[in-house]
Write a protein that holds these residues in place. Structure first.
Motif, PDB file in Angstrom:
ATOM      1  N   PHE A   2      34.537 -81.543  55.436  1.00 20.07           N
ATOM      2  CA  PHE A   2      33.273 -81.273  54.731  1.00 20.07           C
ATOM      3  C   PHE A   2      32.316 -80.415  55.549  1.00 20.07           C
ATOM      4  O   PHE A   2      31.471 -79.702  54.999  1.00 20.07           O
ATOM      5  N   SER A   3      32.433 -80.470  56.874  1.00 20.01           N
ATOM      6  CA  SER A   3      31.504 -79.722  57.721  1.00 20.01           C
ATOM      7  C   SER A   3      31.929 -78.278  57.954  1.00 20.01           C
ATOM      8  O   SER A   3      31.187 -77.501  58.561  1.00 20.01           O
ATOM      9  N   MET A   4      33.112 -77.910  57.441  1.00 23.06           N
ATOM     10  CA  MET A   4      33.591 -76.537  57.620  1.00 23.06           C
ATOM     11  C   MET A   4      32.904 -75.606  56.621  1.00 23.06           C
ATOM     12  O   MET A   4      32.904 -75.869  55.421  1.00 23.06           O
ATOM     13  N   SER A   5      32.320 -74.540  57.118  1.00 24.40           N
ATOM     14  CA  SER A   5      31.650 -73.582  56.235  1.00 24.40           C
ATOM     15  C   SER A   5      32.653 -72.618  55.591  1.00 24.40           C
ATOM     16  O   SER A   5      32.405 -72.084  54.511  1.00 24.40           O
ATOM     17  N   ASP A   6      33.782 -72.404  56.249  1.00 26.79           N
ATOM     18  CA  ASP A   6      34.820 -71.506  55.741  1.00 26.79           C
ATOM     19  C   ASP A   6      35.741 -72.289  54.808  1.00 26.79           C
ATOM     20  O   ASP A   6      36.709 -72.913  55.232  1.00 26.79           O
ATOM     21  N   LYS A   7      35.433 -72.256  53.512  1.00 27.38           N
ATOM     22  CA  LYS A   7      36.187 -73.057  52.551  1.00 27.38           C
ATOM     23  C   LYS A   7      37.613 -72.552  52.363  1.00 27.38           C
ATOM     24  O   LYS A   7      38.529 -73.338  52.108  1.00 27.38           O
ATOM     25  N   SER A   8      37.815 -71.240  52.458  1.00 31.99           N
ATOM     26  CA  SER A   8      39.183 -70.727  52.351  1.00 31.99           C
ATOM     27  C   SER A   8      39.987 -71.165  53.570  1.00 31.99           C
ATOM     28  O   SER A   8      41.183 -71.478  53.478  1.00 31.99           O
ATOM     29  N   GLY A   9      39.328 -71.213  54.727  1.00 28.95           N
ATOM     30  CA  GLY A   9      39.971 -71.706  55.941  1.00 28.95           C
ATOM     31  C   GLY A   9      40.311 -73.171  55.826  1.00 28.95           C
ATOM     32  O   GLY A   9      41.349 -73.624  56.333  1.00 28.95           O
ATOM     33  N   LEU A  10      39.449 -73.932  55.133  1.00 25.33           N
ATOM     34  CA  LEU A  10      39.703 -75.354  54.913  1.00 25.33           C
ATOM     35  C   LEU A  10      40.954 -75.550  54.073  1.00 25.33           C
ATOM     36  O   LEU A  10      41.815 -76.377  54.399  1.00 25.33           O
ATOM     37  N   GLU A  11      41.076 -74.783  52.985  1.00 27.02           N
ATOM     38  CA  GLU A  11      42.250 -74.911  52.117  1.00 27.02           C
ATOM     39  C   GLU A  11      43.525 -74.550  52.876  1.00 27.02           C
ATOM     40  O   GLU A  11      44.564 -75.198  52.714  1.00 27.02           O
ATOM     41  N   LYS A  12      43.443 -73.538  53.717  1.00 33.63           N
ATOM     42  CA  LYS A  12      44.597 -73.143  54.515  1.00 33.63           C
ATOM     43  C   LYS A  12      44.971 -74.254  55.487  1.00 33.63           C
ATOM     44  O   LYS A  12      46.162 -74.550  55.678  1.00 33.63           O
ATOM     45  N   ARG A  13      43.963 -74.887  56.078  1.00 38.60           N
ATOM     46  CA  ARG A  13      44.222 -75.973  57.025  1.00 38.60           C
ATOM     47  C   ARG A  13      44.865 -77.167  56.309  1.00 38.60           C
ATOM     48  O   ARG A  13      45.783 -77.801  56.840  1.00 38.60           O
ATOM     49  N   ILE A  14      44.402 -77.467  55.101  1.00 36.57           N
ATOM     50  CA  ILE A  14      45.001 -78.552  54.326  1.00 36.57           C
ATOM     51  C   ILE A  14      46.456 -78.244  54.021  1.00 36.57           C
ATOM     52  O   ILE A  14      47.331 -79.118  54.110  1.00 36.57           O
ATOM     53  N   ASP A  15      46.737 -77.007  53.678  1.00 34.26           N
ATOM     54  CA  ASP A  15      48.124 -76.598  53.423  1.00 34.26           C
ATOM     55  C   ASP A  15      48.985 -76.844  54.661  1.00 34.26           C
ATOM     56  O   ASP A  15      50.135 -77.305  54.556  1.00 34.26           O
TER      57      ASP A  15
END
Length: 242
Positions: free
Chosen positions: A106-119
């Motif tokens: 939730f604290s990540m500002s880079d949402k596309s980076g978050l989705e990549k990390r979840i992947d």
């Protein structure tokens, strides 16, 4: 290699109540699995809560990479790189697996980076990828614990603290939990866990810590803790390590 975390002579308790920790000491080395054992009421869970900022450190200090964490809120400690998974796992039962993973970042500002990390995390945990659209509350206990542990990896923490991760799980699932911990350690995450099954916990750890009456009685390589006759008699039911 220098220590990552140092709990120095810490006194802490709940509210205005008596001290549960009374001079606790702990040294955490990077990249290793550390297991804290001791009887009920020894202060094991209290120690984790004091480290992560859920409880006020009355005396002593908690040093992380040489800097004090004393007085920081849990969210500030999390941003420093220390993640805590409590006994109740703290999942959002009506959210899907994927949504729970997003909450971990939730604290990540880079949402596309978050989705990549979840992947990336889903590739490490195929069961979570398979059940990404399932509500977390409908999963088995073992699957929920897997999700709780996997979610901690989103922010790439230095330390993950686990409070009784095997509680209520079948023996086969417990071994899977320890396998996940070793995988996390291989990813560079340092593990600090409180474990009710002292024998199992120590056998799957690098370092062991014995806590009793709020004080650290013994710490060292897990194999040494397992073989110490005093520890066997008092905390391992007299069982000798195989």
């Amino acid at each position: 290699m220098s220590e990552l975390l140092h709990v120095s002579n810490v006194t802490a308790g709940y509210g205005d109540g008596p001290a549960i920790l009374d001079g606790a000491e702990l040294r955490v080395e990077p990249g290793k699995v550390h297991c804290i054992i001791g009887p009920n009421g020894a202060g094991k869970s209290t120690l984790l809560k004091a480290i992560c900022g859920m409880l006020k450190v009355r005396n002593g200090d908690v040093l992380y990479k040489g800097e004090s964490l004393k007085g920081l809120r849990p969210d500030q400690v999390l941003r420093k790189g220390i993640c805590f998974v409590p006994q109740e796992r703290a999942l959002f039962p009506k959210m899907t697996v994927r949504e729970n993973m997003r909450m971990g970042g939730f604290s990540m500002s880079d949402k596309s980076g978050l989705e990549k990390r979840i992947d990336e995390i889903e590739e490490l945990f195929p069961i979570l990828k398979e059940r990404r659209d399932q509500h977390a509350g409908t999963m088995s206990g073992g699957q929920q614990q897997t999700l709780a542990m996997a979610r901690t990896m989103i922010l790439k923490p230095d330390i993950v603290m686990l409070d009784e991760p095997s509680l209520g799980l079948a023996p086969k699932i417990v071994q899977e939990m320890f396998s996940i911990m070793k995988m996390m350690a291989a990813e560079g995450i340092t593990i600090l866990l409180v474990e009710q099954n002292a024998l199992m916990g120590l056998k799957n750890s690098d370092q062991g810590v014995v806590l009793d009456l709020g004080r650290t009685l013994f710490s060292g390589p897990a194999d040494d803790v397992l073989r110490d006759p005093r520890i066997q008699d008092l905390y391992l039911g007299g069982k000798k390590a195989a």
